[in-house]
Design a protein around this motif. Sequence first.
Motif, PDB file in Angstrom:
ATOM      1  N   ASP A 137       0.866  -0.891  -0.112  1.00  0.00           N
ATOM      2  CA  ASP A 137      -0.302  -0.596   0.247  1.00  0.00           C
ATOM      3  C   ASP A 137       1.096   0.829  -0.155  1.00  0.00           C
ATOM      4  OD1 ASP A 137      -1.969   1.292   0.312  1.00  0.00           O
ATOM      5  OD2 ASP A 137      -2.061   1.429   2.730  1.00  0.00           O
ATOM      6  N   TYR A 138       0.005   2.427  -0.012  1.00  0.00           N
ATOM      7  CA  TYR A 138       1.377   4.047  -0.226  1.00  0.00           C
ATOM      8  C   TYR A 138       1.103   4.643   0.424  1.00  0.00           C
ATOM      9  CZ  TYR A 138       3.307   7.746  -0.916  1.00  0.00           C
ATOM     10  OH  TYR A 138       3.808   9.100  -1.270  1.00  0.00           O
ATOM     11  N   GLY A 139      -0.075   5.148   1.394  1.00  0.00           N
ATOM     12  CA  GLY A 139      -0.474   5.706   2.550  1.00  0.00           C
ATOM     13  C   GLY A 139      -0.181   5.177   3.628  1.00  0.00           C
ATOM     14  N   ASN A 140       0.464   6.130   4.529  1.00  0.00           N
ATOM     15  CA  ASN A 140       0.754   5.876   5.666  1.00  0.00           C
ATOM     16  C   ASN A 140       1.463   4.549   5.647  1.00  0.00           C
ATOM     17  OD1 ASN A 140      -1.023   7.951   7.006  1.00  0.00           O
ATOM     18  ND2 ASN A 140      -2.487   6.882   6.351  1.00  0.00           N
ATOM     19  N   VAL A 141       2.070   4.571   4.796  1.00  0.00           N
ATOM     20  CA  VAL A 141       3.124   3.062   4.607  1.00  0.00           C
ATOM     21  C   VAL A 141       4.059   3.438   3.436  1.00  0.00           C
ATOM     22  CG1 VAL A 141       3.424   0.124   3.342  1.00  0.00           C
ATOM     23  CG2 VAL A 141       0.806   1.140   4.883  1.00  0.00           C
ATOM     24  N   ILE A 142       3.902   3.662   2.891  1.00  0.00           N
ATOM     25  CA  ILE A 142       6.167   3.966   1.871  1.00  0.00           C
ATOM     26  C   ILE A 142       5.755   5.676   2.669  1.00  0.00           C
ATOM     27  CG2 ILE A 142       6.478   4.079   0.104  1.00  0.00           C
ATOM     28  CD1 ILE A 142       5.373   1.965  -0.946  1.00  0.00           C
ATOM     29  N   SER A 143       4.119   6.196   2.185  1.00  0.00           N
ATOM     30  CA  SER A 143       3.982   7.847   2.900  1.00  0.00           C
ATOM     31  C   SER A 143       4.148   8.222   4.146  1.00  0.00           C
ATOM     32  CB  SER A 143       3.773   8.446   2.071  1.00  0.00           C
ATOM     33  OG  SER A 143       2.078   8.664   2.512  1.00  0.00           O
ATOM     34  N   LEU A 144       4.942   9.292   4.565  1.00  0.00           N
ATOM     35  CA  LEU A 144       3.743   9.364   6.575  1.00  0.00           C
ATOM     36  C   LEU A 144       2.231   9.790   6.107  1.00  0.00           C
ATOM     37  CD1 LEU A 144       6.764  11.066   7.363  1.00  0.00           C
ATOM     38  CD2 LEU A 144       6.120   9.096   8.214  1.00  0.00           C
ATOM     39  N   ALA A 145       1.548   9.613   6.462  1.00  0.00           N
ATOM     40  CA  ALA A 145       0.300  10.974   6.956  1.00  0.00           C
ATOM     41  C   ALA A 145       0.934  12.351   6.344  1.00  0.00           C
ATOM     42  CB  ALA A 145      -0.017  10.439   8.381  1.00  0.00           C
ATOM     43  N   GLN A 146      -1.072  12.213   6.802  1.00  0.00           N
ATOM     44  CA  GLN A 146      -0.499  13.902   5.728  1.00  0.00           C
ATOM     45  C   GLN A 146      -0.481  14.735   6.581  1.00  0.00           C
ATOM     46  OE1 GLN A 146      -4.980  14.241   4.284  1.00  0.00           O
ATOM     47  NE2 GLN A 146      -4.438  14.695   2.336  1.00  0.00           N
ATOM     48  N   ASP A 147       0.247  15.433   6.159  1.00  0.00           N
ATOM     49  CA  ASP A 147       0.972  16.663   7.204  1.00  0.00           C
ATOM     50  C   ASP A 147      -0.447  17.972   8.385  1.00  0.00           C
ATOM     51  OD1 ASP A 147       3.373  18.051   9.080  1.00  0.00           O
ATOM     52  OD2 ASP A 147       2.337  19.920   7.952  1.00  0.00           O
ATOM     53  N   ALA A 148      -0.904  18.354   9.195  1.00  0.00           N
ATOM     54  CA  ALA A 148      -1.500  19.036   9.573  1.00  0.00           C
ATOM     55  C   ALA A 148      -1.671  20.328   8.800  1.00  0.00           C
ATOM     56  CB  ALA A 148      -1.759  19.086  11.314  1.00  0.00           C
ATOM     57  N   ALA A 149      -0.348  20.910   8.637  1.00  0.00           N
ATOM     58  CA  ALA A 149       0.071  22.039   8.006  1.00  0.00           C
ATOM     59  C   ALA A 149      -0.564  21.936   6.536  1.00  0.00           C
ATOM     60  CB  ALA A 149       1.398  22.464   8.032  1.00  0.00           C
ATOM     61  N   ASP A 150      -0.229  20.757   5.754  1.00  0.00           N
ATOM     62  CA  ASP A 150      -0.635  20.873   4.259  1.00  0.00           C
ATOM     63  C   ASP A 150      -2.191  20.716   4.259  1.00  0.00           C
ATOM     64  OD1 ASP A 150       2.187  20.617   3.386  1.00  0.00           O
ATOM     65  OD2 ASP A 150       2.351  17.762   3.522  1.00  0.00           O
ATOM     66  N   VAL A 151      -2.857  20.399   5.543  1.00  0.00           N
ATOM     67  CA  VAL A 151      -4.135  19.939   5.528  1.00  0.00           C
ATOM     68  C   VAL A 151      -5.118  21.267   5.535  1.00  0.00           C
ATOM     69  CG1 VAL A 151      -6.855  18.943   6.061  1.00  0.00           C
ATOM     70  CG2 VAL A 151      -4.350  17.467   6.119  1.00  0.00           C
ATOM     71  N   ALA A 152      -4.351  22.365   6.459  1.00  0.00           N
ATOM     72  CA  ALA A 152      -5.139  23.298   6.764  1.00  0.00           C
ATOM     73  C   ALA A 152      -4.171  24.347   5.067  1.00  0.00           C
ATOM     74  CB  ALA A 152      -4.185  24.020   7.842  1.00  0.00           C
ATOM     75  N   ARG A 153      -3.887  24.245   4.617  1.00  0.00           N
ATOM     76  CA  ARG A 153      -3.133  24.795   3.427  1.00  0.00           C
ATOM     77  C   ARG A 153      -4.562  24.286   2.086  1.00  0.00           C
ATOM     78  NH1 ARG A 153       1.830  25.034   5.216  1.00  0.00           N
ATOM     79  NH2 ARG A 153       2.066  22.797   3.925  1.00  0.00           N
ATOM     80  N   MET A 154      -4.906  23.362   2.228  1.00  0.00           N
ATOM     81  CA  MET A 154      -6.187  22.445   1.747  1.00  0.00           C
ATOM     82  C   MET A 154      -6.960  23.224   1.629  1.00  0.00           C
ATOM     83  SD  MET A 154      -4.841  18.677  -0.274  1.00  0.00           S
ATOM     84  CE  MET A 154      -4.533  17.742   1.663  1.00  0.00           C
ATOM     85  N   ALA A 155      -7.483  23.316   3.349  1.00  0.00           N
ATOM     86  CA  ALA A 155      -8.591  23.552   3.557  1.00  0.00           C
ATOM     87  C   ALA A 155      -8.990  25.343   3.029  1.00  0.00           C
ATOM     88  CB  ALA A 155      -8.456  22.926   4.967  1.00  0.00           C
ATOM     89  N   GLN A 156      -8.335  25.808   3.437  1.00  0.00           N
ATOM     90  CA  GLN A 156      -7.994  27.763   3.277  1.00  0.00           C
ATOM     91  C   GLN A 156      -9.219  27.819   4.195  1.00  0.00           C
ATOM     92  OE1 GLN A 156      -8.252  28.546  -0.720  1.00  0.00           O
ATOM     93  NE2 GLN A 156      -7.256  26.601  -0.970  1.00  0.00           N
ATOM     94  N   GLY A 157      -9.862  26.900   5.371  1.00  0.00           N
ATOM     95  CA  GLY A 157     -10.860  27.843   5.961  1.00  0.00           C
ATOM     96  C   GLY A 157     -12.599  27.052   5.657  1.00  0.00           C
ATOM     97  N   VAL A 158     -12.384  26.178   5.006  1.00  0.00           N
ATOM     98  CA  VAL A 158     -13.708  26.238   4.639  1.00  0.00           C
ATOM     99  C   VAL A 158     -14.414  24.819   6.218  1.00  0.00           C
ATOM    100  CG1 VAL A 158     -14.755  24.252   2.625  1.00  0.00           C
ATOM    101  CG2 VAL A 158     -13.300  25.804   2.252  1.00  0.00           C
ATOM    102  N   PRO A 159     -15.193  25.147   6.466  1.00  0.00           N
ATOM    103  CA  PRO A 159     -16.316  24.806   7.216  1.00  0.00           C
ATOM    104  C   PRO A 159     -15.934  23.196   7.125  1.00  0.00           C
ATOM    105  CG  PRO A 159     -16.767  26.855   7.411  1.00  0.00           C
ATOM    106  CD  PRO A 159     -15.591  26.838   5.945  1.00  0.00           C
ATOM    107  N   GLY A 160     -15.599  22.291   7.871  1.00  0.00           N
ATOM    108  CA  GLY A 160     -16.346  20.566   6.667  1.00  0.00           C
ATOM    109  C   GLY A 160     -15.374  20.705   6.233  1.00  0.00           C
ATOM    110  N   PHE A 161     -13.813  21.345   6.090  1.00  0.00           N
ATOM    111  CA  PHE A 161     -13.543  20.992   4.616  1.00  0.00           C
ATOM    112  C   PHE A 161     -13.075  18.710   4.682  1.00  0.00           C
ATOM    113  CE2 PHE A 161      -9.202  19.794   3.395  1.00  0.00           C
ATOM    114  CZ  PHE A 161      -9.239  19.722   1.744  1.00  0.00           C
ATOM    115  N   GLU A 162     -12.441  18.907   6.219  1.00  0.00           N
ATOM    116  CA  GLU A 162     -11.882  17.026   5.946  1.00  0.00           C
ATOM    117  C   GLU A 162     -12.189  16.350   5.830  1.00  0.00           C
ATOM    118  OE1 GLU A 162      -8.656  16.406   9.051  1.00  0.00           O
ATOM    119  OE2 GLU A 162      -8.584  18.443   9.853  1.00  0.00           O
ATOM    120  N   GLU A 163     -14.054  16.743   7.159  1.00  0.00           N
ATOM    121  CA  GLU A 163     -15.371  15.313   6.577  1.00  0.00           C
ATOM    122  C   GLU A 163     -15.224  15.261   5.198  1.00  0.00           C
ATOM    123  OE1 GLU A 163     -19.782  15.247   8.190  1.00  0.00           O
ATOM    124  OE2 GLU A 163     -18.317  16.549   9.328  1.00  0.00           O
ATOM    125  N   ARG A 164     -15.830  16.408   4.469  1.00  0.00           N
ATOM    126  CA  ARG A 164     -16.295  16.243   3.430  1.00  0.00           C
ATOM    127  C   ARG A 164     -14.889  15.425   2.190  1.00  0.00           C
ATOM    128  NH1 ARG A 164     -18.856  20.591   4.198  1.00  0.00           N
ATOM    129  NH2 ARG A 164     -17.425  21.907   2.861  1.00  0.00           N
TER     130      ARG A 164
END
Length: 193
Positions: free
Chosen positions: A7-34
């Motif tokens: 498998d790739y994610g969380n095996v060969i790669s590390l988990a997503q960094d919180a800062a990367d997720v925050a950059r993608m979310a751009q303050g959008v409410p409920g971003f991670e859930e969606r």
Amino acid sequence: MKHVLFDYGNVISLAQDAADVARMAQGVPGFEERYWDLRLDFDRATLDPGEYWSRVYGRPLGGAELDRMIAMDVASWSRPNEETVAIIDELAADGVPLALLSNAPVCIADGLDELPFLAPIRPRFYSGRMGLVKPDLEIYRRVAEGLGVPPGDIVFVDDRLENIAGAEAAGMAGIHFRDAATLRDDLKLALGG
């Protein structure tokens, strides 16, 4: 000889960094859930990138903005787990056949294919290119066919127990990834070394 299917994610790669997720979310409410609620449809290619990101953001996304989101998503999954990569390099040096099976949309797969630390692993099977996702039994059968070996000759490594269960139901041996040190020991047992 046994093939090791990673498998790739969380095996060969590390988990997503919180800062990367925050950059993608751009303050959008409920971003991670969606992001996660829609991900398997994106991974399976029943949603294209524009549909997926538009639904995640709750508004139409396209053009340069969409390209930027895809690039940020690829980058968020591009940090290698150096300890796992070292094991992969050792297996490759020993001549162990390696392959990859990842739930990943086509646009992410295209980005991952450019990562130098994946060079020892061929072939690579991505859900978006297959129209199937783990833990569907058919994805494991198709991978075994693609490798040209019976499922019993494949050792599958994944961090998610439901994906291991799917592989085992298809006739593969499964290793639950917890950390690289444990993986090294589990692979020695599975490969008879």
